[in-house]
Enzyme design. Sequence first.
Site, mmCIF file in Angstrom:
data_model
loop_
_atom_site.group_PDB
_atom_site.id
_atom_site.type_symbol
_atom_site.label_atom_id
_atom_site.label_comp_id
_atom_site.label_asym_id
_atom_site.label_seq_id
_atom_site.Cartn_x
_atom_site.Cartn_y
_atom_site.Cartn_z
ATOM 1 N N ASP A 88 0.817 -1.262 -0.033
ATOM 2 C CA ASP A 88 -0.049 -0.216 0.080
ATOM 3 C C ASP A 88 1.082 1.100 -0.035
ATOM 4 O O ASP A 88 1.632 1.343 1.057
ATOM 5 C CB ASP A 88 -0.836 -0.003 1.196
ATOM 6 C CG ASP A 88 -1.964 -0.895 1.152
ATOM 7 O OD1 ASP A 88 -2.055 -1.960 0.479
ATOM 8 O OD2 ASP A 88 -2.804 -0.827 2.023
ATOM 9 N N LYS A 150 -6.849 3.394 -3.037
ATOM 10 C CA LYS A 150 -7.170 3.541 -1.640
ATOM 11 C C LYS A 150 -7.451 4.791 -1.195
ATOM 12 O O LYS A 150 -6.744 5.755 -1.793
ATOM 13 C CB LYS A 150 -6.226 2.810 -0.675
ATOM 14 C CG LYS A 150 -6.370 2.835 0.595
ATOM 15 C CD LYS A 150 -5.000 1.889 1.316
ATOM 16 C CE LYS A 150 -5.144 2.138 2.619
ATOM 17 N NZ LYS A 150 -3.884 1.629 3.647
ATOM 18 N N LYS A 179 -10.109 0.318 -2.254
ATOM 19 C CA LYS A 179 -9.841 0.182 -0.599
ATOM 20 C C LYS A 179 -10.420 1.427 0.012
ATOM 21 O O LYS A 179 -9.738 2.108 -0.243
ATOM 22 C CB LYS A 179 -8.597 -0.194 -0.359
ATOM 23 C CG LYS A 179 -8.333 -0.737 1.096
ATOM 24 C CD LYS A 179 -6.895 -1.212 1.272
ATOM 25 C CE LYS A 179 -6.692 -1.266 2.846
ATOM 26 N NZ LYS A 179 -5.186 -1.702 3.130
#
Length: 211
Positions: A88, A150, A179
């Site tokens: 991430d 995300k 996400k």
Amino acid sequence: MDRKLFDHTILKADATKEAVKKVCREAAEYGFMSVCVNGFYTSFVREQLKGSGVKVCTVVGFPLGQMSTRAKAAEARIAVEDGADEIDMVINVGALKDGDYETVREDIRQVKEACKDALLKVIIETCLLTQDEKRKACELAKEAGADFVKTSTGFSAGGATQEDVSLMRSIVGDSMGVKASGGIRDRQTAEKMLKAGASRLGTSATTAICS
């Protein structure tokens, strides 16, 4: 609620080895998708989760995103070598706001290259962006070959919102994951994010939501 939708997260600066171990035990018990940690704990978490089917997720360029692309790519390579299945990364928000889209795209592309077979999620930090900047960030992540976009680090001025998740899904379509992360602390909020189009949820309140 499908527990494979959750990244069980522990990213605070004061996270101890014992606290990380507890999160790993919980993730294995509940069957979450991954445990999300800072790079220092990648190999430790890999060992803790061995045989559990739970993936290791490591953050890169966290939480500000404004280190060099070389540093981010190196961080991603090391994380993968240490056992990360997913990365991430945080975009360079300042470069995006400057309209320096090539820098943002190349930043993501080089980290993706360093990930090899590991999945890449790109944190765009929605709370710092205008609507147009959110759209552009998603487009750049898609162009650079990322697997997910995300919403948030959870360390800035705000977290995930239904509106942002819906917008991000509308930009990336079905070709990428979305996400939602930041401020998801109860089942009701989690369900709203999924309804808005999230395909993964990041939270430290995972066990409370799924209990």
